[in-house]
Design a protein around this motif. Structure first.
Motif, PDB file in Angstrom:
ATOM      1  N   LEU A  70     -10.470  -6.758  -1.725  1.00  0.00           N
ATOM      2  CA  LEU A  70      -9.732  -6.168  -2.145  1.00  0.00           C
ATOM      3  C   LEU A  70      -7.993  -6.569  -2.376  1.00  0.00           C
ATOM      4  CD1 LEU A  70      -8.799  -3.791  -4.003  1.00  0.00           C
ATOM      5  CD2 LEU A  70      -8.946  -2.605  -2.150  1.00  0.00           C
ATOM      6  N   SER A  71      -7.437  -7.055  -3.294  1.00  0.00           N
ATOM      7  CA  SER A  71      -6.047  -7.976  -3.029  1.00  0.00           C
ATOM      8  C   SER A  71      -5.125  -7.080  -3.749  1.00  0.00           C
ATOM      9  CB  SER A  71      -6.162  -9.156  -3.955  1.00  0.00           C
ATOM     10  OG  SER A  71      -4.730  -9.751  -3.794  1.00  0.00           O
ATOM     11  N   LEU A  96      -3.358  -8.382   1.761  1.00  0.00           N
ATOM     12  CA  LEU A  96      -2.309  -7.423   1.578  1.00  0.00           C
ATOM     13  C   LEU A  96      -1.135  -7.888   1.791  1.00  0.00           C
ATOM     14  CD1 LEU A  96      -1.377  -4.844   1.662  1.00  0.00           C
ATOM     15  CD2 LEU A  96      -0.739  -4.142   3.950  1.00  0.00           C
ATOM     16  N   GLY A  97       0.160  -8.505   0.822  1.00  0.00           N
ATOM     17  CA  GLY A  97       0.913  -8.686  -0.167  1.00  0.00           C
ATOM     18  C   GLY A  97       1.619  -8.278  -0.266  1.00  0.00           C
ATOM     19  N   PHE A  98       3.485  -8.373   0.569  1.00  0.00           N
ATOM     20  CA  PHE A  98       3.937  -8.006   1.156  1.00  0.00           C
ATOM     21  C   PHE A  98       5.634  -8.536   0.447  1.00  0.00           C
ATOM     22  CE2 PHE A  98       2.636  -6.014   4.477  1.00  0.00           C
ATOM     23  CZ  PHE A  98       3.104  -4.517   4.521  1.00  0.00           C
ATOM     24  N   MET A  99       5.773  -8.018  -0.779  1.00  0.00           N
ATOM     25  CA  MET A  99       6.878  -8.392  -2.401  1.00  0.00           C
ATOM     26  C   MET A  99       7.859  -7.195  -2.820  1.00  0.00           C
ATOM     27  SD  MET A  99       4.061  -9.373  -4.609  1.00  0.00           S
ATOM     28  CE  MET A  99       2.476 -10.410  -3.126  1.00  0.00           C
ATOM     29  N   ASP A 100       8.316  -7.511  -3.557  1.00  0.00           N
ATOM     30  CA  ASP A 100       9.654  -7.135  -4.654  1.00  0.00           C
ATOM     31  C   ASP A 100       8.111  -6.365  -5.239  1.00  0.00           C
ATOM     32  OD1 ASP A 100      11.790  -7.289  -3.028  1.00  0.00           O
ATOM     33  OD2 ASP A 100      12.709  -8.947  -4.401  1.00  0.00           O
ATOM     34  N   SER A 101       9.028  -4.577  -6.337  1.00  0.00           N
ATOM     35  CA  SER A 101       8.297  -4.376  -6.648  1.00  0.00           C
ATOM     36  C   SER A 101       7.733  -5.523  -8.363  1.00  0.00           C
ATOM     37  CB  SER A 101       8.335  -3.284  -7.534  1.00  0.00           C
ATOM     38  OG  SER A 101       8.644  -2.773  -6.583  1.00  0.00           O
ATOM     39  N   GLU A 102       9.174  -6.131  -8.644  1.00  0.00           N
ATOM     40  CA  GLU A 102       9.247  -7.565  -9.865  1.00  0.00           C
ATOM     41  C   GLU A 102       7.809  -8.501  -9.616  1.00  0.00           C
ATOM     42  OE1 GLU A 102      12.064  -4.133 -10.335  1.00  0.00           O
ATOM     43  OE2 GLU A 102      11.440  -6.063  -8.526  1.00  0.00           O
ATOM     44  N   GLN A 103       7.949  -8.650  -8.308  1.00  0.00           N
ATOM     45  CA  GLN A 103       6.212  -9.648  -7.652  1.00  0.00           C
ATOM     46  C   GLN A 103       5.283  -9.148  -7.765  1.00  0.00           C
ATOM     47  OE1 GLN A 103       8.613 -11.155  -4.564  1.00  0.00           O
ATOM     48  NE2 GLN A 103       9.307 -12.690  -5.369  1.00  0.00           N
ATOM     49  N   ALA A 104       5.480  -7.760  -7.413  1.00  0.00           N
ATOM     50  CA  ALA A 104       4.011  -7.655  -7.838  1.00  0.00           C
ATOM     51  C   ALA A 104       3.281  -7.732  -8.629  1.00  0.00           C
ATOM     52  CB  ALA A 104       4.154  -6.291  -7.045  1.00  0.00           C
ATOM     53  N   TYR A 105       4.026  -7.448  -9.880  1.00  0.00           N
ATOM     54  CA  TYR A 105       3.247  -6.501 -10.963  1.00  0.00           C
ATOM     55  C   TYR A 105       3.306  -8.630 -11.833  1.00  0.00           C
ATOM     56  CZ  TYR A 105       5.860  -2.196 -12.617  1.00  0.00           C
ATOM     57  OH  TYR A 105       5.576  -0.525 -12.591  1.00  0.00           O
TER      58      TYR A 105
END
Length: 289
Positions: free
Chosen positions: A93-94, A124-133
């Motif tokens: 699960l990514s 689990l990847g941590f990033m800005d909300s826009e990058q996650a989209y």
């Protein structure tokens, strides 16, 4: 052509270099270079031009990139479908999450999910909300847990938590002892906020613009912990969520200002969610209740 080489190719293209791709894939740089060389050999075409430290896609590389991402997404979907044949939920699960949610909302959920579904491998990847989209759009993440902003198909967002924002300053800030603070008072002092492209910045800037006021930005950064530190030492005022309030900062009573953002889950509406993703979303909704 093999999946490992395709994955390395996409990583180099997305990260803009071999070193960054190696770090993302947890490989050495020579290993990534070897995979790219094997892929170029099998295709009979160069995929990257190496201009010093800069790496740019060739025409063949630009042609291959969207097809490679689609092939990898389909391969991942096939693996999930096979994993889901088992009675127990398993597979990978990514999750792409913002730093704030990852630090302040997710830990108890991850603990419960792992206890309920120990066979699921969490990526689990941590990033800005826009990058996650973007990760969800590209298929490299199945779920994005972020501050929610405007979304368009094929993305579909579900609100999970209301997240009120409070205007804060250092205890010795000139506004700290005021019984009442106006937006004009705030506009006269410097502020530090997330980057202008973020949803949180937009919420604050719009509130000021509606009253004909502008922000006096000292600087921007997307790390809320850094923003809190800059406010706590008296360099600026800022806005923080309830979960980050403590004795280091003082909440200002700002008249006529109510700032709330929504945090939630975003998925790709055109893809079938794995059973692991469905179970995680169910846990999120239960937590919201």
């Amino acid at each position: 052509m093999d999946w490992a080489s395709l994955n390395a190719f996409v990583a180099v293209a997305d990260q803009g270099g071999f070193s960054a791709a190696a770090a993302q894939l947890h490989l050495t740089q020579p290993a990534v270079s070897k995979r790219i060389a094997l892929l170029e050999s099998s295709l009979g075409a160069r995929l990257f031009d190496r201009l010093g430290r800069q790496v740019v896609l060739t025409e063949a590389g630009r042609l291959l990139l969207p097809r490679a991402k689609q092939m990898l997404a389909e391969a991942d979907a096939a693996r999930r479908a096979i994993d889901d044949l088992d009675q127990d939920i398993g597979g990978r699960l990514s999750l792409a999450t913002s730093h704030h949610i990852g630090l302040h909302r997710l830990p108890p959920l991850l603990r419960r999910f792992s206890a309920l579904h120990p066979r699921v491998a969490l990526d689990l990847g941590f990033m800005d909300s826009e990058q996650a989209y973007t990760r969800v759009l590209q298929g490299s993440a199945e779920l994005a847990l972020t501050t929610l902003g405007p979304t368009q198909p094929p993305l579909h967002s579900t609100p999970i938590w209301d997240d009120p924002l409070h205007v804060v300053v250092a205890p010795d800030h000139p506004l700290a002892t005021r019984a009442k603070v106006t937006l004009a008072d705030l506009a006269a002092h410097p502020t530090v906020l997330p980057d202008a492209v973020t949803f949180t910045h937009t919420i604050v800037a719009d509130a000021f613009a509606r009253r004909g006021l502008s922000l006096q930005l000292r600087m921007t950064t997307n790390y809320l912990e850094t923003i809190k530190m800059l406010a706590a030492v008296g360099l600026a005022w800022t806005v923080l969520p309830q979960t980050m309030l403590d004795a280091q900062v003082r909440v200002l009573p700002v008249a006529g200002l109510k700032l709330t953002r929504q945090l939630g889950c975003t998925v790709h509406g055109g893809r079938t969610l794995s059973r692991a993703a469905q179970a995680f979303i169910a846990l999120l909704k239960a937590d919201a209740r």
